[in-house]
Design a protein around this motif. Structure first.
Motif, PDB file in Angstrom:
ATOM      1  N   LEU A   6      10.345   2.466  -2.908  1.00 41.93           N
ATOM      2  CA  LEU A   6       9.322   2.662  -1.882  1.00 41.93           C
ATOM      3  C   LEU A   6       8.076   1.826  -2.190  1.00 41.93           C
ATOM      4  O   LEU A   6       7.465   1.235  -1.287  1.00 41.93           O
ATOM      5  N   GLY A   7       7.701   1.765  -3.465  1.00 46.15           N
ATOM      6  CA  GLY A   7       6.539   0.976  -3.849  1.00 46.15           C
ATOM      7  C   GLY A   7       6.726  -0.501  -3.568  1.00 46.15           C
ATOM      8  O   GLY A   7       5.808  -1.182  -3.090  1.00 46.15           O
ATOM      9  N   ILE A   8       7.912  -0.998  -3.862  1.00 48.16           N
ATOM     10  CA  ILE A   8       8.210  -2.403  -3.578  1.00 48.16           C
ATOM     11  C   ILE A   8       8.046  -2.696  -2.092  1.00 48.16           C
ATOM     12  O   ILE A   8       7.419  -3.680  -1.689  1.00 48.16           O
ATOM     13  N   PHE A   9       8.593  -1.835  -1.255  1.00 50.34           N
ATOM     14  CA  PHE A   9       8.571  -2.097   0.184  1.00 50.34           C
ATOM     15  C   PHE A   9       7.172  -1.929   0.773  1.00 50.34           C
ATOM     16  O   PHE A   9       6.751  -2.725   1.626  1.00 50.34           O
ATOM     17  N   PHE A  10       6.431  -0.923   0.321  1.00 51.88           N
ATOM     18  CA  PHE A  10       5.154  -0.620   0.958  1.00 51.88           C
ATOM     19  C   PHE A  10       3.954  -1.353   0.351  1.00 51.88           C
ATOM     20  O   PHE A  10       2.927  -1.511   1.019  1.00 51.88           O
ATOM     21  N   PHE A  11       4.055  -1.806  -0.888  1.00 50.99           N
ATOM     22  CA  PHE A  11       2.906  -2.440  -1.525  1.00 50.99           C
ATOM     23  C   PHE A  11       3.049  -3.942  -1.747  1.00 50.99           C
ATOM     24  O   PHE A  11       2.094  -4.690  -1.541  1.00 50.99           O
ATOM     25  N   VAL A  12       4.222  -4.401  -2.164  1.00 53.25           N
ATOM     26  CA  VAL A  12       4.380  -5.809  -2.528  1.00 53.25           C
ATOM     27  C   VAL A  12       4.119  -6.760  -1.362  1.00 53.25           C
ATOM     28  O   VAL A  12       3.493  -7.813  -1.558  1.00 53.25           O
ATOM     29  N   PRO A  13       4.542  -6.460  -0.116  1.00 53.59           N
ATOM     30  CA  PRO A  13       4.235  -7.391   0.993  1.00 53.59           C
ATOM     31  C   PRO A  13       2.747  -7.627   1.190  1.00 53.59           C
ATOM     32  O   PRO A  13       2.346  -8.665   1.731  1.00 53.59           O
ATOM     33  N   LEU A  14       1.898  -6.689   0.750  1.00 52.30           N
ATOM     34  CA  LEU A  14       0.458  -6.864   0.884  1.00 52.30           C
ATOM     35  C   LEU A  14      -0.042  -8.093   0.130  1.00 52.30           C
ATOM     36  O   LEU A  14      -1.122  -8.611   0.418  1.00 52.30           O
ATOM     37  N   GLY A  15       0.760  -8.570  -0.824  1.00 51.48           N
ATOM     38  CA  GLY A  15       0.370  -9.758  -1.567  1.00 51.48           C
ATOM     39  C   GLY A  15       0.242 -10.994  -0.705  1.00 51.48           C
ATOM     40  O   GLY A  15      -0.401 -11.970  -1.109  1.00 51.48           O
ATOM     41  N   ALA A  26       5.803  13.294 -11.047  1.00 49.93           N
ATOM     42  CA  ALA A  26       4.929  12.314 -11.685  1.00 49.93           C
ATOM     43  C   ALA A  26       5.658  10.995 -11.905  1.00 49.93           C
ATOM     44  O   ALA A  26       5.090   9.908 -11.726  1.00 49.93           O
ATOM     45  N   LEU A  27       6.937  11.071 -12.283  1.00 55.19           N
ATOM     46  CA  LEU A  27       7.726   9.848 -12.468  1.00 55.19           C
ATOM     47  C   LEU A  27       7.976   9.146 -11.140  1.00 55.19           C
ATOM     48  O   LEU A  27       8.032   7.915 -11.074  1.00 55.19           O
ATOM     49  N   GLY A  28       8.145   9.922 -10.058  1.00 56.05           N
ATOM     50  CA  GLY A  28       8.264   9.321  -8.740  1.00 56.05           C
ATOM     51  C   GLY A  28       7.003   8.559  -8.375  1.00 56.05           C
ATOM     52  O   GLY A  28       7.066   7.432  -7.836  1.00 56.05           O
ATOM     53  N   LEU A  29       5.837   9.141  -8.668  1.00 52.54           N
ATOM     54  CA  LEU A  29       4.562   8.456  -8.430  1.00 52.54           C
ATOM     55  C   LEU A  29       4.445   7.216  -9.303  1.00 52.54           C
ATOM     56  O   LEU A  29       3.985   6.156  -8.843  1.00 52.54           O
ATOM     57  N   LEU A  30       4.875   7.337 -10.560  1.00 49.26           N
ATOM     58  CA  LEU A  30       4.834   6.188 -11.461  1.00 49.26           C
ATOM     59  C   LEU A  30       5.669   5.039 -10.899  1.00 49.26           C
ATOM     60  O   LEU A  30       5.219   3.883 -10.880  1.00 49.26           O
ATOM     61  N   GLY A  31       6.883   5.346 -10.440  1.00 44.86           N
ATOM     62  CA  GLY A  31       7.719   4.310  -9.849  1.00 44.86           C
ATOM     63  C   GLY A  31       7.060   3.682  -8.635  1.00 44.86           C
ATOM     64  O   GLY A  31       7.138   2.465  -8.423  1.00 44.86           O
ATOM     65  N   LEU A  32       6.375   4.499  -7.844  1.00 39.90           N
ATOM     66  CA  LEU A  32       5.730   4.016  -6.621  1.00 39.90           C
ATOM     67  C   LEU A  32       4.654   2.977  -6.897  1.00 39.90           C
ATOM     68  O   LEU A  32       4.520   1.998  -6.147  1.00 39.90           O
ATOM     69  N   VAL A  33       3.899   3.156  -7.989  1.00 36.85           N
ATOM     70  CA  VAL A  33       2.721   2.300  -8.208  1.00 36.85           C
ATOM     71  C   VAL A  33       2.913   1.220  -9.266  1.00 36.85           C
ATOM     72  O   VAL A  33       2.114   0.266  -9.318  1.00 36.85           O
ATOM     73  N   THR A  34       3.937   1.311 -10.122  1.00 38.91           N
ATOM     74  CA  THR A  34       4.080   0.314 -11.186  1.00 38.91           C
ATOM     75  C   THR A  34       4.826  -0.921 -10.682  1.00 38.91           C
ATOM     76  O   THR A  34       5.889  -1.291 -11.203  1.00 38.91           O
ATOM     77  N   VAL A  35       4.263  -1.542  -9.669  1.00 38.41           N
ATOM     78  CA  VAL A  35       4.903  -2.681  -8.989  1.00 38.41           C
ATOM     79  C   VAL A  35       4.151  -3.985  -9.238  1.00 38.41           C
ATOM     80  O   VAL A  35       4.445  -5.002  -8.600  1.00 38.41           O
TER      81      VAL A  35
END
Length: 398
Positions: free
Chosen positions: A69-78, A113-122
């Motif tokens: 989810l983090g990859i899809f929602f955050f990385v394109p912002l680059g 917490a690990l789900g949140l970690l996965g979401l943001v450690t992109v």
């Protein structure tokens, strides 16, 4: 040395020296490594919370779902906002997520917490296309190879180091230490990353949807996604999953720490990735990609007959790591060469595609193992690489 420059300067003068690329690689490796701290410690964590060891799989699943989810929602912002700001925010929040993991009062809270970690450690997947942007065109393959090798190294070292550290200070202490290191690296990266102006003038929803648009506008990207899907997603995941089964059974009966030592052979590929990138810069990338697929298919076919010798397994693992790193570095370099303005969106498509193929590879590994053991499993992995080689040949002939 600070690189506080504007976007106009970055377009004229490449900023990626070898030293800067190594720093990018270290930060990217740390970011991806955060996903793997828990994997060797699942039994320890389950015991601490009084749950069955089999429940540890939920922790891995939560982390993987969060990362996808983090990859899809955050990385394109680059492709649209300042990547310096984006890296700073994601790495800063990652430090807080690591502390939440350390202080989780129960198993369910740890999974969250690990789900949140996965979401943001992109941050690693933001830094990789940024490195491609900042590198000179004739040096991009080498630079991408360095940063990609950092990501591979992070995956390997996190699994290996976590067992040692957790034995001494416990798994909560491991996460606190990781939070401190992430915070320090965040400060360093904020001093090094260049300032950039806004690039894509798209709304956030349109930017996300345009991940598919970027693939459509660059038809060759579909071929590249297929290459890494078959090589990394399927072959790689089948091999390393079933190798764990083999080493845990007779005649080896290896402990998790010993299995982790075997996984260090992946560093062969990480180190070689630096040199492989040069082949792309010199115009030999496509040929080298075919050689990498051929090497992967051949060494996996051979592996079916040598699983009773640990020396042979180590040789197979090292050669296979070299082949897979070749596929990943060469595809990544070629993907970034398709567009100067859509690298983050194309990288998002690549990582999400790899995740989908990897999920299929994990399912296949279990099925193949149950129906034919090691020979059938590595045979299936070899077949996936062979299909990649055939597709490489057919698409090359067009």
């Amino acid at each position: 040395m600070s690189m506080h420059v504007n976007r106009e300067q970055t377009e004229k003068v490449p900023l990626m020296t070898t030293g800067t690329a190594v720093l990018f690689a270290a930060a990217a490796g740390l970011a991806i490594g955060n996903l793997y701290w828990a994997q060797p410690l699942l039994a320890m964590i389950a015991d601490d919370f009084g749950v069955p060891v089999s429940s540890g799989g939920f922790l891995v699943t939560a982390t993987q779902i969060g990362y996808a989810l983090g990859i899809f929602f955050f990385v394109p912002l680059g492709d649209a906002v300042s990547r310096r700001t984006l890296v700073g925010i994601t790495m800063g929040v990652t430090s807080m997520a690591l502390l939440l993991c350390a202080w989780a009062p129960g198993f369910s809270m740890l999974a969250m917490a690990l789900g949140l970690l996965g979401l943001v450690t992109v941050a690693g997947q933001i830094l990789l296309p940024m490195a491609g942007d900042l590198a000179a065109a004739d040096d991009r393959g080498r630079i991408v190879g360095i940063v990609t090798s950092g990501i591979t190294g992070g995956m390997v070292f996190a699994r290996f180091i976590s067992g040692f550290v957790a034995d001494g200070i416990g798994w909560p202490g491991l996460y606190i230490g990781a939070a401190v290191i992430n915070a320090i690296v965040t400060v360093i990266m904020m001093r090094v990353l260049p300032h950039e102006k806004r690039r894509a003038s798209l709304s956030y929803p349109r930017l996300l949807w345009d991940v598919f648009g970027a693939v459509k506008r660059n038809p060759k990207s579909l071929q590249l996604l297929t290459y890494t899907g078959l090589g990394f997603g399927i072959s790689f995941n089948i091999f390393w999953t079933v190798l764990t089964y083999v080493l845990a059974e007779a005649p080896y009966h290896y402990s998790p720490l010993q299995i982790g030592l075997v996984s260090l052979t992946s560093l062969v590929g990480a180190i070689a990735g630096i040199g492989i990138g040069r082949l792309q810069d010199k115009g030999y990338g496509h040929t080298a990609l075919g050689v990498s697929f051929a090497l992967s298919a051949a060494i996996l076919a051979l592996a079916a007959y040598v699983h009773n010798s640990i020396i042979a397994i180590l040789i197979v693992a090292a050669v296979f790591a070299l082949a897979i790193q070749g596929i990943c570095v060469l595809v990544q370099s070629e993907l970034f060469a398709l567009s100067d303005t859509e690298r983050s969106r194309l990288n998002t498509a690549l990582v999400v595609s790899n995740f989908i193929f990897a999920a299929g590879g994990s399912l296949l590994s279990t099925w193949l193992w149950n129906h034919g053991g090691w020979p059938m499993a590595v045979g299936g992995a070899s077949l996936a690489s062979f299909v990649g080689l055939v597709l490489w040949w057919l698409w090359h002939k067009k």
